[in-house]
Design an enzyme around this catalytic site. Structure first.
Site, PDB file in Angstrom:
ATOM      1  N   ASN A   7       6.860  10.682   3.792  1.00 16.13           N
ATOM      2  CA  ASN A   7       6.274   9.561   3.050  1.00 16.13           C
ATOM      3  C   ASN A   7       5.903   8.469   4.049  1.00 16.13           C
ATOM      4  OD1 ASN A   7       5.631   7.466   1.377  1.00 16.13           O
ATOM      5  ND2 ASN A   7       7.704   7.196   0.539  1.00 16.13           N
ATOM      6  N   LYS A   9       4.185   5.860   3.523  1.00 19.96           N
ATOM      7  CA  LYS A   9       4.124   4.523   2.908  1.00 19.96           C
ATOM      8  C   LYS A   9       2.858   3.791   3.372  1.00 19.96           C
ATOM      9  CE  LYS A   9       9.103   4.659   2.626  1.00 19.96           C
ATOM     10  NZ  LYS A   9      10.338   3.956   2.356  1.00 19.96           N
ATOM     11  N   HIS A  90       8.560   6.400  -7.131  1.00 18.60           N
ATOM     12  CA  HIS A  90       9.284   5.998  -5.918  1.00 18.60           C
ATOM     13  C   HIS A  90       9.961   4.654  -6.150  1.00 18.60           C
ATOM     14  CE1 HIS A  90      10.116   4.628  -1.867  1.00 18.60           C
ATOM     15  NE2 HIS A  90      10.085   5.901  -1.516  1.00 18.60           N
ATOM     16  N   GLU A  92      10.234   2.087  -4.458  1.00 12.55           N
ATOM     17  CA  GLU A  92       9.462   0.884  -4.097  1.00 12.55           C
ATOM     18  C   GLU A  92       8.467   0.523  -5.203  1.00 12.55           C
ATOM     19  OE1 GLU A  92       8.327   2.151  -0.149  1.00 12.55           O
ATOM     20  OE2 GLU A  92      10.422   1.966   0.452  1.00 12.55           O
ATOM     21  N   GLU A 162      16.792   9.956  -4.327  1.00 16.58           N
ATOM     22  CA  GLU A 162      16.811   8.919  -3.297  1.00 16.58           C
ATOM     23  C   GLU A 162      17.576   7.706  -3.819  1.00 16.58           C
ATOM     24  OE1 GLU A 162      13.208   9.086  -0.475  1.00 16.58           O
ATOM     25  OE2 GLU A 162      12.472   8.309  -2.366  1.00 16.58           O
ATOM     26  N   GLY A 168      15.417   3.078   3.551  1.00 17.95           N
ATOM     27  CA  GLY A 168      14.993   2.106   4.564  1.00 17.95           C
ATOM     28  C   GLY A 168      16.113   1.204   5.066  1.00 17.95           C
ATOM     29  N   SER A 207      16.982   7.103   4.367  1.00 13.48           N
ATOM     30  CA  SER A 207      17.474   6.963   5.740  1.00 13.48           C
ATOM     31  C   SER A 207      17.784   8.295   6.424  1.00 13.48           C
ATOM     32  CB  SER A 207      18.686   6.035   5.780  1.00 13.48           C
ATOM     33  OG  SER A 207      18.297   4.713   5.443  1.00 13.48           O
TER      34      SER A 207
HETATM   35  P1  PGA Z   1      13.365   6.082   4.535  1.00 16.24           P
HETATM   36  O1  PGA Z   1      12.443   6.189   3.218  1.00 16.24           O
HETATM   37  O2  PGA Z   1      13.445   7.471   5.094  1.00 16.24           O
HETATM   38  O3  PGA Z   1      12.615   5.136   5.423  1.00 16.24           O
HETATM   39  O4  PGA Z   1      14.692   5.568   4.091  1.00 16.24           O
HETATM   40  C1  PGA Z   1      12.553   7.262   2.336  1.00 16.24           C
HETATM   41  C2  PGA Z   1      11.595   7.087   1.201  1.00 16.24           C
HETATM   42  O5  PGA Z   1      11.299   5.948   0.846  1.00 16.24           O
HETATM   43  O6  PGA Z   1      11.097   8.054   0.630  1.00 16.24           O
END
Ligand code: PGA
Length: 246
Positions: A7, A9, A90, A92, A162, A168, A207
């Site tokens: 991903n 982003k 997701h 976010e 997740e 993150g 992460s």
């Molecule tokens: P990250 O993000 O690996 O940076 O924690 C995972 C995600 O948002 O799918």
């Protein structure tokens, strides 16, 4: 099959995304591993070309096919650009105001267009602390499946677990906690969908990096990884690919 879902982003410029796609394409992929990049919607065409036969997806889709939806991207148009997957729900996007009802509509829209949606679910830190994490995750799944209804017949989809507090933050879930939730999700899918529910891939995200990836991949309940930050730099993506292909 173990999946590496990247991903990207809004981290990358187009040139950077294409370079990472070429790097992934240049790796030797065994039949047991599968890569899907989720670039910015603006980069889908160039990234797809650079990826060759590897998979490409979009990071979100609109809840309707076409119409007065300023700023949304139609799943049907994603298919036209030869995207095969779509993240929906997701964290976010949920943090930006998407509730289970809207995520359900997006999930259904992706299925209807012929995309493979990756339904992202996960509890907040508060929900985990108050031991409501299982209820929260099961409700996210159930409401999406309910919204999809008949659209589910003859399709495929994936679930990404997740935990919101792990995304993150550098604070990845303990593998045993991830395994526990994956088993709960699997049970729920099997209960709601029967045999089909046993086949739905369930990936972990939050992460993940090349150092901890192996711990999750070793779990029989984990079918792959959804990786954000660590998939957006050449060195760490290369290291992740090495782990998933080993
Ligand atoms: P990250 O993000 O690996 O940076 O924690 C995972 C995600 O948002 O799918």
């Amino acid at each position: 099959m173990k999946y590496l879902l990247a991903n990207w982003k809004m981290y990358l410029r187009e040139k950077e995304a294409v370079a990472l796609a070429k790097l992934a394409r240049g790796s030797k992929w065994p039949k047991s591993a599968s890569f899907v990049a989720f670039p910015s919607a603006f980069h889908v065409t160039s990234v797809r070309k650079a990826l060759g036969r590897l998979g490409v997806g979009v990071q979100d889709v609109g809840p309707a096919e076409y119409g007065a939806w300023t700023g949304e991207n139609s799943a049907a148009e994603a298919v036209r650009l030869k995207a095969r997957y779509a993240l929906v729900g997701h964290s976010e996007r949920r943090a930006a105001g998407e509730d289970n009802a809207l995520v359900g509509k997006k999930f259904a829209a992706a299925l209807k267009a012929g995309l493979i949606p990756v339904l992202c679910v996960g509890e907040t830190e508060e929900e985990r602390k108050s031991e409501k994490m299982i209820d929260a995750v099961l409700e996210q799944i159930e409401s999406a499946l309910r919204a999809a209804g008949q659209e589910l017949a003859g399709t495929s989809f994936m679930v990404a677990y997740e935990p919101v507090w792990a995304i993150g933050t550098g604070n990845a879930a303990q593998p045993e906690d991830a395994a526990e939730m994956h088993l709960v999700i699997r049970k729920q899918l099997a209960m709601l969908l029967g045999e089909f529910g046993r086949e739905v891939p369930i990936v972990y995200g939050g992460s993940v990096d090349a150092e901890n990836a192996g711990q999750y991949l070793a779990l029989p309940s984990v079918d792959g990884l959804l990786v954000g930050g660590a998939s957006t730099k050449a060195e760490s993506l290369k290291a992740l690919i090495r782990v998933i292909c080993s």
